[in-house]
Design a protein around this motif. Structure first.
Motif, PDB file in Angstrom:
ATOM      1  N   GLU A  66      -1.463  -5.762  -7.289  1.00  0.00           N
ATOM      2  CA  GLU A  66      -0.852  -4.609  -6.612  1.00  0.00           C
ATOM      3  C   GLU A  66      -0.929  -4.785  -5.101  1.00  0.00           C
ATOM      4  OE1 GLU A  66      -2.781  -1.132  -8.038  1.00  0.00           O
ATOM      5  OE2 GLU A  66      -1.862  -1.223 -10.041  1.00  0.00           O
ATOM      6  N   ASP A  67      -2.062  -5.301  -4.596  1.00  0.00           N
ATOM      7  CA  ASP A  67      -2.191  -5.548  -3.161  1.00  0.00           C
ATOM      8  C   ASP A  67      -1.210  -6.625  -2.703  1.00  0.00           C
ATOM      9  OD1 ASP A  67      -4.182  -3.667  -2.786  1.00  0.00           O
ATOM     10  OD2 ASP A  67      -5.814  -5.083  -3.202  1.00  0.00           O
ATOM     11  N   VAL A  68      -1.071  -7.686  -3.513  1.00  0.00           N
ATOM     12  CA  VAL A  68      -0.126  -8.763  -3.165  1.00  0.00           C
ATOM     13  C   VAL A  68       1.297  -8.221  -3.136  1.00  0.00           C
ATOM     14  CG1 VAL A  68       0.881 -10.948  -3.963  1.00  0.00           C
ATOM     15  CG2 VAL A  68      -1.606 -10.602  -4.051  1.00  0.00           C
ATOM     16  N   ASP A  69       1.628  -7.415  -4.167  1.00  0.00           N
ATOM     17  CA  ASP A  69       2.977  -6.838  -4.228  1.00  0.00           C
ATOM     18  C   ASP A  69       3.211  -5.883  -3.054  1.00  0.00           C
ATOM     19  OD1 ASP A  69       3.410  -8.255  -6.548  1.00  0.00           O
ATOM     20  OD2 ASP A  69       2.977  -6.575  -7.886  1.00  0.00           O
ATOM     21  N   ALA A  70       2.165  -5.086  -2.737  1.00  0.00           N
ATOM     22  CA  ALA A  70       2.283  -4.131  -1.625  1.00  0.00           C
ATOM     23  C   ALA A  70       2.480  -4.867  -0.311  1.00  0.00           C
ATOM     24  CB  ALA A  70       1.038  -3.252  -1.561  1.00  0.00           C
ATOM     25  N   ALA A  71       1.739  -5.971  -0.124  1.00  0.00           N
ATOM     26  CA  ALA A  71       1.887  -6.757   1.116  1.00  0.00           C
ATOM     27  C   ALA A  71       3.321  -7.287   1.232  1.00  0.00           C
ATOM     28  CB  ALA A  71       0.884  -7.904   1.124  1.00  0.00           C
ATOM     29  N   ARG A  72       3.872  -7.749   0.125  1.00  0.00           N
ATOM     30  CA  ARG A  72       5.250  -8.259   0.152  1.00  0.00           C
ATOM     31  C   ARG A  72       6.239  -7.132   0.467  1.00  0.00           C
ATOM     32  NH1 ARG A  72       5.584  -9.353  -4.629  1.00  0.00           N
ATOM     33  NH2 ARG A  72       6.946  -7.651  -5.279  1.00  0.00           N
ATOM     34  N   LYS A 105       6.222  -1.899  13.041  1.00  0.00           N
ATOM     35  CA  LYS A 105       4.808  -2.133  13.339  1.00  0.00           C
ATOM     36  C   LYS A 105       3.898  -1.456  12.299  1.00  0.00           C
ATOM     37  CE  LYS A 105       5.414  -2.630  18.342  1.00  0.00           C
ATOM     38  NZ  LYS A 105       5.116  -2.049  19.672  1.00  0.00           N
ATOM     39  N   VAL A 106       4.269  -0.216  11.925  1.00  0.00           N
ATOM     40  CA  VAL A 106       3.474   0.497  10.907  1.00  0.00           C
ATOM     41  C   VAL A 106       3.501  -0.287   9.588  1.00  0.00           C
ATOM     42  CG1 VAL A 106       3.338   2.577   9.490  1.00  0.00           C
ATOM     43  CG2 VAL A 106       3.810   2.764  11.943  1.00  0.00           C
ATOM     44  N   ALA A 107       4.690  -0.765   9.215  1.00  0.00           N
ATOM     45  CA  ALA A 107       4.825  -1.524   7.972  1.00  0.00           C
ATOM     46  C   ALA A 107       4.015  -2.811   8.039  1.00  0.00           C
ATOM     47  CB  ALA A 107       6.290  -1.835   7.699  1.00  0.00           C
ATOM     48  N   LEU A 108       4.028  -3.461   9.216  1.00  0.00           N
ATOM     49  CA  LEU A 108       3.255  -4.690   9.376  1.00  0.00           C
ATOM     50  C   LEU A 108       1.750  -4.409   9.278  1.00  0.00           C
ATOM     51  CD1 LEU A 108       5.243  -6.445  12.242  1.00  0.00           C
ATOM     52  CD2 LEU A 108       5.066  -7.180   9.852  1.00  0.00           C
ATOM     53  N   GLY A 109       1.340  -3.249   9.797  1.00  0.00           N
ATOM     54  CA  GLY A 109      -0.066  -2.856   9.691  1.00  0.00           C
ATOM     55  C   GLY A 109      -0.473  -2.661   8.231  1.00  0.00           C
ATOM     56  N   ARG A 110       0.411  -1.989   7.452  1.00  0.00           N
ATOM     57  CA  ARG A 110       0.141  -1.797   6.016  1.00  0.00           C
ATOM     58  C   ARG A 110       0.126  -3.152   5.292  1.00  0.00           C
ATOM     59  NH1 ARG A 110       1.485   3.519   4.508  1.00  0.00           N
ATOM     60  NH2 ARG A 110       0.705   4.898   6.174  1.00  0.00           N
ATOM     61  N   GLN A 111       1.043  -4.026   5.708  1.00  0.00           N
ATOM     62  CA  GLN A 111       1.074  -5.353   5.090  1.00  0.00           C
ATOM     63  C   GLN A 111      -0.236  -6.093   5.343  1.00  0.00           C
ATOM     64  OE1 GLN A 111       3.487  -8.377   6.973  1.00  0.00           O
ATOM     65  NE2 GLN A 111       4.163  -9.186   4.960  1.00  0.00           N
ATOM     66  N   LEU A 112      -0.711  -6.018   6.604  1.00  0.00           N
ATOM     67  CA  LEU A 112      -1.956  -6.679   6.970  1.00  0.00           C
ATOM     68  C   LEU A 112      -3.131  -6.129   6.155  1.00  0.00           C
ATOM     69  CD1 LEU A 112      -3.399  -8.704   8.820  1.00  0.00           C
ATOM     70  CD2 LEU A 112      -3.626  -6.858  10.515  1.00  0.00           C
ATOM     71  N   GLN A 113      -3.184  -4.790   5.988  1.00  0.00           N
ATOM     72  CA  GLN A 113      -4.257  -4.160   5.219  1.00  0.00           C
ATOM     73  C   GLN A 113      -4.234  -4.615   3.758  1.00  0.00           C
ATOM     74  OE1 GLN A 113      -6.747  -2.376   6.367  1.00  0.00           O
ATOM     75  NE2 GLN A 113      -7.619  -2.136   4.300  1.00  0.00           N
ATOM     76  N   GLU A 115      -2.971  -7.370   2.587  1.00  0.00           N
ATOM     77  CA  GLU A 115      -3.350  -8.784   2.520  1.00  0.00           C
ATOM     78  C   GLU A 115      -4.865  -8.950   2.607  1.00  0.00           C
ATOM     79  OE1 GLU A 115       0.674 -10.789   4.531  1.00  0.00           O
ATOM     80  OE2 GLU A 115      -1.158 -10.488   5.706  1.00  0.00           O
ATOM     81  N   LYS A 116      -5.497  -8.141   3.483  1.00  0.00           N
ATOM     82  CA  LYS A 116      -6.961  -8.203   3.601  1.00  0.00           C
ATOM     83  C   LYS A 116      -7.638  -7.788   2.302  1.00  0.00           C
ATOM     84  CE  LYS A 116      -7.431  -7.403   8.600  1.00  0.00           C
ATOM     85  NZ  LYS A 116      -7.920  -6.460   9.638  1.00  0.00           N
ATOM     86  N   GLU A 117      -7.135  -6.712   1.678  1.00  0.00           N
ATOM     87  CA  GLU A 117      -7.717  -6.248   0.416  1.00  0.00           C
ATOM     88  C   GLU A 117      -7.537  -7.293  -0.687  1.00  0.00           C
ATOM     89  OE1 GLU A 117      -5.958  -2.491  -0.403  1.00  0.00           O
ATOM     90  OE2 GLU A 117      -7.030  -1.441   1.215  1.00  0.00           O
ATOM     91  N   ALA A 118      -6.374  -7.932  -0.695  1.00  0.00           N
ATOM     92  CA  ALA A 118      -6.127  -8.981  -1.692  1.00  0.00           C
ATOM     93  C   ALA A 118      -7.081 -10.150  -1.482  1.00  0.00           C
ATOM     94  CB  ALA A 118      -4.683  -9.454  -1.617  1.00  0.00           C
ATOM     95  N   ARG A 119      -7.273 -10.581  -0.217  1.00  0.00           N
ATOM     96  CA  ARG A 119      -8.170 -11.705   0.065  1.00  0.00           C
ATOM     97  C   ARG A 119      -9.620 -11.341  -0.261  1.00  0.00           C
ATOM     98  NH1 ARG A 119      -4.876 -12.298   4.699  1.00  0.00           N
ATOM     99  NH2 ARG A 119      -6.421 -11.191   5.951  1.00  0.00           N
ATOM    100  N   THR A 120      -9.997 -10.104   0.012  1.00  0.00           N
ATOM    101  CA  THR A 120     -11.370  -9.672  -0.274  1.00  0.00           C
ATOM    102  C   THR A 120     -11.664  -9.721  -1.769  1.00  0.00           C
ATOM    103  OG1 THR A 120     -11.367  -8.222   1.666  1.00  0.00           O
ATOM    104  CG2 THR A 120     -13.004  -7.760  -0.052  1.00  0.00           C
ATOM    105  N   ALA A 121     -10.682  -9.383  -2.585  1.00  0.00           N
ATOM    106  CA  ALA A 121     -10.881  -9.344  -4.038  1.00  0.00           C
ATOM    107  C   ALA A 121     -10.901 -10.736  -4.669  1.00  0.00           C
ATOM    108  CB  ALA A 121      -9.788  -8.499  -4.697  1.00  0.00           C
ATOM    109  N   GLU A 122     -10.311 -11.724  -4.025  1.00  0.00           N
ATOM    110  CA  GLU A 122     -10.157 -13.050  -4.639  1.00  0.00           C
ATOM    111  C   GLU A 122     -11.485 -13.730  -4.979  1.00  0.00           C
ATOM    112  OE1 GLU A 122      -7.572 -15.053  -1.968  1.00  0.00           O
ATOM    113  OE2 GLU A 122      -5.754 -14.043  -2.698  1.00  0.00           O
TER     114      GLU A 122
END
Length: 236
Positions: A66-72, A105-113, A115-122
């Motif tokens: 879900e985080d990966v999909d959200a980042a995309r 910029k807001v969308a990029l911020g959400r994308q960054l968040q 991506e961070k959550e996805a990397r943290t879970a890996e």
């Protein structure tokens, strides 16, 4: 029950040396029956724990996806907003262009968040995946060990029954051994022989008595003849 505890118990049970346990047991069959019950119970418990661990892993994987999909998706929204802003700025609509750039910029911020959550879970997913694979492997070994236990138990029971049948047969053979002086048959044979000897003795005794009577009769006849001859001599 923690995952490490489950993993430790599975590994310990899977490595159990059945032959060594049998050598130490006073009653191997009872010990094997108890081991089979314990293994079956532990396998059931471990299966439940592994299923729960797998379930948690699947939830983590779903969250990660879900985080990966959200980042995309946020990336696609940021691109669309940026492109719209560029179009508006090209037509001189600076204020609207700035608004879409801010949305980008807001969308990029959400994308960054995301991506961070996805990397943290890996790393957690990787660790959980490794644990699940070890638990599955341990369960497979436990089930193989249970099959080995059941086979050992069946073999032991069959051997015990064969030995028992052989012992019964040997006892039966021994009980009818006529050469065995302590057997019933031997004692009965001795009794018959004694009765036969007594009968022969009585027959011999009876024959001896009859001969004596005939001898006495013969003796009486001789005496009568002697007396008669003596009287004849005197009369001459």
């Amino acid at each position: 029950m923690t995952k490490q505890t489950i993993l430790g118990r599975v590994a310990q049970l899977a490595k159990a040396n059945i032959n060594a346990l049998l050598d130490q047991a006073e009653d191997p069959q009872k010990m094997l029956d108890q081991l089979i019950r314990d293994y079956s119970s532990n396998i059931t418990e471990a299966e439940q724990a592994v299923a729960s661990t797998i379930g948690n892993l699947r939830l983590l994987e779903q969250d990660h996806q879900e985080d990966v999909d959200a980042a995309r998706e946020w990336g696609e929204k940021a691109l669309a907003a940026s492109q719209k802003g560029d179009e508006l700025r090209a037509t001189g609509q600076t204020a609207d262009a700035d608004r879409f750039d801010n949305l980008a910029k807001v969308a990029l911020g959400r994308q960054l968040q995301s991506e961070k959550e996805a990397r943290t879970a890996e790393p957690t997913i990787a660790a959980q995946t490794e644990i699940v694979e070890k638990l599955k492997s341990g369960l497979d070994r436990m089930k193989a060990k249970l099959t080995e236990l059941q086979a050992k138990r069946d073999e032991l029971v069959a051997r015990a029954k064969t030995a028992e049948a052989q012992n019964r047969m040997m006892d039966a053979v021994k009980s009818v051994d006529v050469l065995d002086p302590t057997s019933e048959l031997s004692r009965f044979e001795d009794k018959v022989r004694r009765e036969e000897a007594r009968a022969m003795g009585r027959q011999e005794l009876a024959a001896s008595s009859l001969d004596t009577q005939f001898e006495e009769l013969d003796s009486a006849g001789d005496r009568a003849e002697i007396e008669a001859r003596l009287a004849a001599l005197k009369a001459a």
